[in-house]
Design a protein around this motif. Sequence first.
Motif, PDB file in Angstrom:
ATOM      1  N   ARG A  44     -10.472  10.706  -1.036  1.00  0.00           N
ATOM      2  CA  ARG A  44      -8.822  10.143  -1.466  1.00  0.00           C
ATOM      3  C   ARG A  44      -8.235  10.499  -3.021  1.00  0.00           C
ATOM      4  O   ARG A  44      -6.748  11.288  -2.678  1.00  0.00           O
ATOM      5  CB  ARG A  44      -8.701   9.050  -1.251  1.00  0.00           C
ATOM      6  N   ARG A  69     -13.673   6.444  -1.844  1.00  0.00           N
ATOM      7  CA  ARG A  69     -11.490   7.182  -2.523  1.00  0.00           C
ATOM      8  C   ARG A  69     -11.768   8.360  -3.692  1.00  0.00           C
ATOM      9  O   ARG A  69     -11.052   8.294  -4.152  1.00  0.00           O
ATOM     10  CB  ARG A  69     -11.859   5.230  -3.339  1.00  0.00           C
ATOM     11  N   ARG A 120       4.371   2.698  -1.280  1.00  0.00           N
ATOM     12  CA  ARG A 120       4.362   3.687  -2.676  1.00  0.00           C
ATOM     13  C   ARG A 120       5.090   5.051  -2.352  1.00  0.00           C
ATOM     14  O   ARG A 120       5.932   4.942  -2.855  1.00  0.00           O
ATOM     15  CB  ARG A 120       3.088   4.387  -2.933  1.00  0.00           C
ATOM     16  N   ASP A 121       5.417   5.013  -1.246  1.00  0.00           N
ATOM     17  CA  ASP A 121       6.123   6.061  -0.194  1.00  0.00           C
ATOM     18  C   ASP A 121       7.861   5.309  -0.670  1.00  0.00           C
ATOM     19  O   ASP A 121       8.182   6.398  -0.928  1.00  0.00           O
ATOM     20  CB  ASP A 121       5.989   6.658   0.653  1.00  0.00           C
ATOM     21  N   ASN A 175      -1.009   2.667  -5.148  1.00  0.00           N
ATOM     22  CA  ASN A 175      -0.859   1.616  -4.454  1.00  0.00           C
ATOM     23  C   ASN A 175      -0.912   0.938  -3.802  1.00  0.00           C
ATOM     24  O   ASN A 175      -1.568  -0.027  -3.083  1.00  0.00           O
ATOM     25  CB  ASN A 175      -2.137   2.509  -2.811  1.00  0.00           C
ATOM     26  N   PHE A 200      -4.920  13.119  -2.182  1.00  0.00           N
ATOM     27  CA  PHE A 200      -3.448  12.229  -2.668  1.00  0.00           C
ATOM     28  C   PHE A 200      -3.496  14.062  -4.406  1.00  0.00           C
ATOM     29  O   PHE A 200      -2.290  14.287  -4.114  1.00  0.00           O
ATOM     30  CB  PHE A 200      -3.636  11.006  -3.734  1.00  0.00           C
ATOM     31  N   LEU A 213       0.137  14.505  -2.487  1.00  0.00           N
ATOM     32  CA  LEU A 213       1.292  14.067  -3.702  1.00  0.00           C
ATOM     33  C   LEU A 213       1.807  14.998  -5.062  1.00  0.00           C
ATOM     34  O   LEU A 213       3.131  14.503  -4.806  1.00  0.00           O
ATOM     35  CB  LEU A 213       0.959  12.485  -3.950  1.00  0.00           C
ATOM     36  N   GLY A 270       0.320  -1.511   0.223  1.00  0.00           N
ATOM     37  CA  GLY A 270       0.381   0.097  -0.145  1.00  0.00           C
ATOM     38  C   GLY A 270       0.795   0.652  -0.095  1.00  0.00           C
ATOM     39  O   GLY A 270       2.093   1.190  -1.022  1.00  0.00           O
ATOM     40  N   GLY A 271       0.497   2.237   0.827  1.00  0.00           N
ATOM     41  CA  GLY A 271       1.188   3.342   0.851  1.00  0.00           C
ATOM     42  C   GLY A 271       2.455   3.419   1.659  1.00  0.00           C
ATOM     43  O   GLY A 271       3.455   4.179   0.493  1.00  0.00           O
ATOM     44  N   PRO A 294       8.319   6.798   5.659  1.00  0.00           N
ATOM     45  CA  PRO A 294       7.111   6.220   5.235  1.00  0.00           C
ATOM     46  C   PRO A 294       7.344   6.439   6.852  1.00  0.00           C
ATOM     47  O   PRO A 294       7.970   6.085   7.656  1.00  0.00           O
ATOM     48  CB  PRO A 294       6.711   5.561   5.257  1.00  0.00           C
ATOM     49  N   ARG A 304      -7.110  -2.758  -4.301  1.00  0.00           N
ATOM     50  CA  ARG A 304      -6.535  -1.202  -4.299  1.00  0.00           C
ATOM     51  C   ARG A 304      -7.587  -0.404  -5.445  1.00  0.00           C
ATOM     52  O   ARG A 304      -8.250  -0.141  -5.740  1.00  0.00           O
ATOM     53  CB  ARG A 304      -5.307  -1.768  -4.234  1.00  0.00           C
TER      54      ARG A 304
END
Length: 455
Positions: free
Chosen positions: A139, A136, A23-24, A97, A143, A147, A19-20, A31, A92
């Motif tokens: 979301r 979502r 991604r990070d 993600n 993001f 982001l 997940g996140g 993270p 997802r």
Amino acid sequence: MFRRRPHLPAFPPGGLLVGGAARDFMRGVTPKDFDWAVSDPRRAAELLAQQRHGSAFPLDLERNYWRVHVPGGEQHDFVPLPTNVTDDLLRRDFTVNALAIAEGGRVLDPVGGQADLKARRLRMVSSANMRADPLRAWRAARFNTTLGFTIEAETERVVREVAQELATQELSAQELSTQELSTQELSTGTLPMPAWERIRDELHALLRHPDAAHGIQRLEDLGLLALTLPELREGQGVQHGGFHHLDVYGHNLETLHQLLARTPDAPLPLRWAALLHDVGKPRTQALDPETGRRTFHGHDRVGSALTAGILERLKLSGADVRHAARLVGAHMVALPTSDKEARRFVHRRRDLLPDLLSLMLADREAARGPQSTPATRHAYAQGMERVLEALEERPAPPAPLLTGQEIMTLLNLSPGPEVGKAVRRLAEAVAMGDVTTPHEARIYLLKTHASEPPN
């Protein structure tokens, strides 16, 4: 340009970073929140807690979800490893993600998330996934801001579609509910409206970002603000002139922007107060019959009540609701023009400081209308300086010179509101420096009590 990837953390046996967090890591950010899929979540959580001197606790015993807090603010969540990892990733929200990293650095990427990361593009995994959990849509806006990723065209179309369908359903539900239809009848065949607690969490993640004002505008652009903060939208097109150059809605957003530019560590209740400080203006606007100018008398009081209602709807804590609402209610108070007025200002609003000053300054800096001149800005700055000096001179309230019992005996009062009034009256006199000893306090109370009109 992406930064060099940080070192991978120690992996639990057979675990996947998902997940996140994945991604990070892949975009070069270490993270603070780690999401792990492991064969034995409880064992993995307890082992990490022991190794890192943290604390492990269950989030959901039935589903075997565990969380570990470790010193330094790190959080690690552990969930059961799915039977089919690819199928799990395909459920997802966004491709960025839908990534997982195995020990050693091997990346699982079934839908092209790495390419979207490099392109700084936010792309949904599927339309069905977006509709399965309409949160979502919020979301995506978050993001987009936090982001700095561009929402891919088809994804944006679906986000708008979800927002429109939810809005239509909300309107239909309101109309149908007047006919006393059952909840089951109202919800048949509709998208599930996300719980307010979940919407709140998305909003808070957005509000914590330095460009939060832009994020709120993105909610509006995508059709989500009407579902979230309809009261804020009422200010669109409401002009006020004078010190202002934007409509009420734009001024509220600009005030949030000015607050975060000057107070980047502002707590969430203060951020909410900045965003909502003039939310009462649309409902209080009127035209002065003599001058023809638009007025908003009482908008601070109405705005305070609206702010409380909004934040209660979003399920904020009672303390945060009260603080934000009181800030909105006090944002129009006049700044002092003398040292004594400054001491009174601090005494009466000490529990709102320094947040109130930060809000008032952001409000003033967001205004650039025809009445905003260097002279008015200088006078405002002087008032701020007086308050800050008074607060620095006496950072804590002075100790009371008389107890409540002593005041009741002196004034021959029984317990009740009159005692509270006398206590507050004496406390302000002490804060002003008008009374400095218990003897002076007794004389002051006897004099003021005798001069008070009877109830």
